[in-house]
Design a protein around this motif. Structure first.
Motif, short mmCIF file in Angstrom:
data_model
loop_
_atom_site.label_atom_id
_atom_site.label_comp_id
_atom_site.label_asym_id
_atom_site.label_seq_id
_atom_site.Cartn_x
_atom_site.Cartn_y
_atom_site.Cartn_z
N LEU A 90 0.82 -1.22 0.00
CA LEU A 90 0.00 0.00 0.00
C LEU A 90 0.85 1.26 0.00
CD1 LEU A 90 -2.61 -0.97 2.77
CD2 LEU A 90 -2.80 -1.31 0.28
N ILE A 91 0.27 2.34 -0.56
CA ILE A 91 0.87 3.67 -0.45
C ILE A 91 -0.04 4.60 0.35
CG2 ILE A 91 -0.10 4.58 -2.60
CD1 ILE A 91 2.69 5.95 -3.02
N ASP A 92 -1.27 4.20 0.57
CA ASP A 92 -2.22 4.93 1.42
C ASP A 92 -3.02 3.91 2.24
OD1 ASP A 92 -1.81 7.68 0.75
OD2 ASP A 92 -2.86 7.38 -1.16
N ASN A 93 -3.79 4.39 3.21
CA ASN A 93 -4.68 3.49 3.92
C ASN A 93 -5.62 2.80 2.93
OD1 ASN A 93 -3.47 4.41 6.24
ND2 ASN A 93 -5.28 5.46 7.04
N ALA A 94 -5.93 1.55 3.21
CA ALA A 94 -6.81 0.79 2.33
C ALA A 94 -8.27 1.20 2.53
CB ALA A 94 -6.65 -0.71 2.60
N THR A 95 -8.87 1.74 1.48
CA THR A 95 -10.30 2.06 1.48
C THR A 95 -10.86 1.64 0.12
OG1 THR A 95 -9.88 4.30 0.66
CG2 THR A 95 -10.04 4.02 3.05
N PRO A 96 -12.17 1.33 0.07
CA PRO A 96 -12.75 0.84 -1.19
C PRO A 96 -12.58 1.79 -2.37
CG PRO A 96 -14.24 0.41 0.63
CD PRO A 96 -13.14 1.27 1.18
N ASN A 97 -12.51 3.11 -2.10
CA ASN A 97 -12.40 4.05 -3.22
C ASN A 97 -10.97 4.20 -3.73
OD1 ASN A 97 -11.78 5.38 -0.73
ND2 ASN A 97 -11.81 7.33 -1.82
N ARG A 98 -10.00 3.56 -3.09
CA ARG A 98 -8.61 3.64 -3.54
C ARG A 98 -8.29 2.39 -4.35
NH1 ARG A 98 -6.45 6.30 2.15
NH2 ARG A 98 -6.38 8.45 1.39
N ALA A 99 -8.83 2.35 -5.56
CA ALA A 99 -8.71 1.16 -6.40
C ALA A 99 -7.32 1.01 -7.01
CB ALA A 99 -9.76 1.22 -7.50
N TYR A 100 -6.44 1.99 -6.82
CA TYR A 100 -5.10 1.90 -7.38
C TYR A 100 -4.17 1.03 -6.54
CZ TYR A 100 -4.79 5.77 -3.99
OH TYR A 100 -4.88 6.57 -2.87
N GLN A 101 -4.68 0.45 -5.45
CA GLN A 101 -3.86 -0.41 -4.61
C GLN A 101 -4.70 -1.60 -4.13
OE1 GLN A 101 -2.56 2.14 -1.37
NE2 GLN A 101 -4.61 2.26 -0.48
N PRO A 102 -4.04 -2.67 -3.66
CA PRO A 102 -4.79 -3.86 -3.23
C PRO A 102 -5.69 -3.57 -2.02
CG PRO A 102 -2.44 -4.32 -3.48
CD PRO A 102 -2.59 -2.85 -3.56
N GLN A 103 -6.63 -4.46 -1.79
CA GLN A 103 -7.55 -4.35 -0.67
C GLN A 103 -7.33 -5.51 0.30
OE1 GLN A 103 -9.77 -1.64 -0.28
NE2 GLN A 103 -8.49 -0.90 -1.97
N PRO A 104 -7.53 -5.28 1.58
CA PRO A 104 -7.35 -6.36 2.55
C PRO A 104 -8.48 -7.38 2.46
CG PRO A 104 -8.19 -4.38 3.63
CD PRO A 104 -7.91 -4.00 2.22
N PRO A 105 -8.24 -8.60 3.01
CA PRO A 105 -7.05 -9.00 3.78
C PRO A 105 -5.89 -9.37 2.86
CG PRO A 105 -8.60 -10.81 3.68
CD PRO A 105 -9.28 -9.66 3.02
N PHE A 106 -4.67 -9.19 3.38
CA PHE A 106 -3.47 -9.44 2.60
C PHE A 106 -2.88 -10.80 2.95
CE2 PHE A 106 -3.68 -4.78 3.37
CZ PHE A 106 -4.05 -4.41 2.09
N ASP A 107 -2.58 -11.57 1.95
CA ASP A 107 -1.99 -12.90 2.14
C ASP A 107 -0.48 -12.77 1.99
OD1 ASP A 107 -1.58 -15.57 2.48
OD2 ASP A 107 -2.51 -16.20 0.60
N VAL A 108 0.18 -12.39 3.07
CA VAL A 108 1.62 -12.11 3.05
C VAL A 108 2.30 -12.78 4.23
CG1 VAL A 108 1.41 -9.92 1.80
CG2 VAL A 108 1.22 -9.95 4.31
N PRO A 109 3.59 -13.11 4.10
CA PRO A 109 4.34 -13.60 5.26
C PRO A 109 4.40 -12.53 6.35
CG PRO A 109 5.56 -13.95 3.22
CD PRO A 109 4.43 -13.04 2.89
N SER A 110 4.60 -12.95 7.59
CA SER A 110 4.63 -11.99 8.69
C SER A 110 5.59 -12.43 9.78
CB SER A 110 3.24 -11.80 9.30
OG SER A 110 2.84 -12.97 9.99
N LEU A 111 6.07 -11.47 10.55
CA LEU A 111 6.92 -11.78 11.70
C LEU A 111 6.18 -12.63 12.73
CD1 LEU A 111 9.46 -11.51 13.43
CD2 LEU A 111 8.71 -9.21 14.08
N PRO A 112 4.91 -12.35 13.06
CA PRO A 112 4.22 -13.23 14.00
C PRO A 112 4.16 -14.68 13.53
CG PRO A 112 3.04 -11.17 13.79
CD PRO A 112 4.12 -11.14 12.76
#
Length: 401
Positions: free
Chosen positions: A169-191
């Motif tokens: 992301l480059i901004d907070n995820a909101t439905p109107n920001r279609a230029y970036q992915p939407q959650p939930p994100f399937d990514v590796p994590s430290l936890p």
């Protein structure tokens, strides 16, 4: 009977005894193995790895067994520590508590941060009397004055870096920001890496909206997302996990423009000090490191330009494509621990540096995000500590000198 026979019969016969059998010779014992020669004394073995408590995971790479990451909201380094002695800061106008309204601070606002007033970044700051506990910690432990946000924008992208080492992301995820992915994100994590290696983690938050664990597919429903009130209990009971992410309730997050217009910078700093006191008053303080940092710039001015090492390529509003993605403005970072160095640390750090510290300390594999960038500028925070020195076990004072 003749006289001779009678005489012979009257003579008693001699008594004969049986000969005793000769004792059998005892078998000779078989020769046993020859004794081994004593080994010659060699060099003494080096120090053993620091053991973990049973069931809590393998050994750590340092004396630190518990990391606490306290994430506060929306203040640059100059906004909080611009006049701290010895730090790279500049004096600005006096800020009020609370700051109203909340300044714009998404990527579009960041691109216009140098516009002349009343637009552009807010050029105000707080001082020792506004945030005394933070200044006290800076005097007693390590204050990083070259610590940058990872992304030149607002909250969510930077929060995700502190959990996963990267962000889509480059901004907070909101439905109107279609230029970036939407959650939930399937990514590796430290936890997830911690759990796979046998270590526990916790996300402590009274407000689910304050924790972006909810936007990571593998973490959203994990029972290790717990209420923030449990933190003090775990600190007192010696049950803090290997890594804790701690988020303040709304009135204490220090975010500008609070609901109700009540002061939140001073009370927020005292809330943080109370959590530090909870750790220092518990049995785990001798082996704990606390990182206190701020998620993003919050629309505030900082005089040190962040390096431009990565550009955004996925579209968006005018000016986004090709603009600076990594890094964003400086924010404070305090390192509070019995092993923390004292003074201003000017090595280059960013949010991923805290993730790198955890990866190194708990001997975890790379996440494959910013943590794995070759020759990356962001270090692993190791130079904020001196693990060869005796730990300073006195509780931190929230009162500055």
């Amino acid at each position: 009977m003749s006289a001779e026979r009678a005489k012979s019969a009257a003579k008693p016969k001699p008594h004969r005894t049986k000969a005793r059998p000769k004792p059998k010779p005892k078998p000779k014992p078989k020769p046993g193995p020859k004794p081994k020669p004593r080994p010659k004394p060699g060099p003494r073995p080096g120090p053993k790895p620091i053991p973990k408590a049973p069931g809590k995971g393998p050994a750590t790479s340092s004396a630190i067994e518990h990391v606490v990451i306290i994430v506060k909201e929306n203040h640059t380094f100059d906004n909080y520590f611009g006049t701290f002695p010895g730090a790279a800061g500049v004096p600005l106008g006096r800020a009020v508590d609370p700051e109203m309204p909340d300044p714009p601070h998404d990527h579009e606002a960041w691109l216009h941060r140098d516009d002349p007033a009343p637009k552009g970044a807010v050029r105000l700051q707080y001082g020792k009397t506004d945030i005394p506990a933070y200044w006290a910690f800076a005097q007693q432990y390590a204050l990083c004055d070259n610590y940058f946000t990872e992304i030149a924008t607002q909250s969510e992208p930077n929060h995700l870096v502190l959990i996963t080492g990267g962000t889509p992301l480059i901004d907070n995820a909101t439905p109107n920001r279609a230029y970036q992915p939407q959650p939930p994100f399937d990514v590796p994590s430290l936890p997830a890496l911690l759990k796979a290696a046998g270590f526990e983690w916790r996300s402590y938050s009274d407000d689910p909206a304050a924790s972006y664990f909810r936007h990571i597919k593998a973490l959203a429903g994990d029972p290790w997302n717990v209420n923030g009130k449990q933190f003090d209990q775990d600190a007192a009971g010696g049950t803090l996990p290997a890594v804790s992410w701690l988020y303040a309730p709304g009135p204490f997050g220090e975010h500008p423009g609070p609901k109700g217009g009540q002061p939140n910078v001073g009370p927020g700093s005292q809330w943080t000090a109370a959590r530090v006191a909870a750790v220092a008053g518990g049995p785990l303080w001798p082996k704990t490191a606390i990182f206190i940092t701020w998620d993003d710039w919050g629309g505030h001015y900082d005089h040190v330009p962040p390096p431009n090492v990565l550009q955004w390529t996925k579209g968006g509003p005018a000016g986004y494509t090709g603009s600076q993605f990594r890094y964003g403005n400086r924010v404070p970072c305090l390192v509070v621990s019995p092993y923390a160095n004292v003074g201003v640390n000017s090595n280059f750090h960013s949010h991923v540096s805290i993730v790198k510290f955890c990866l190194r300390n708990f001997s975890l594999p790379a996440l494959g995000a910013f943590d794995a960038v070759p020759n990356d500028r962001s270090d692993d925070m190791w130079n904020c500590f001196n693990f060869m020195a005796p730990p300073r076990l006195a509780a931190p004072s929230p009162v500055p000198k």
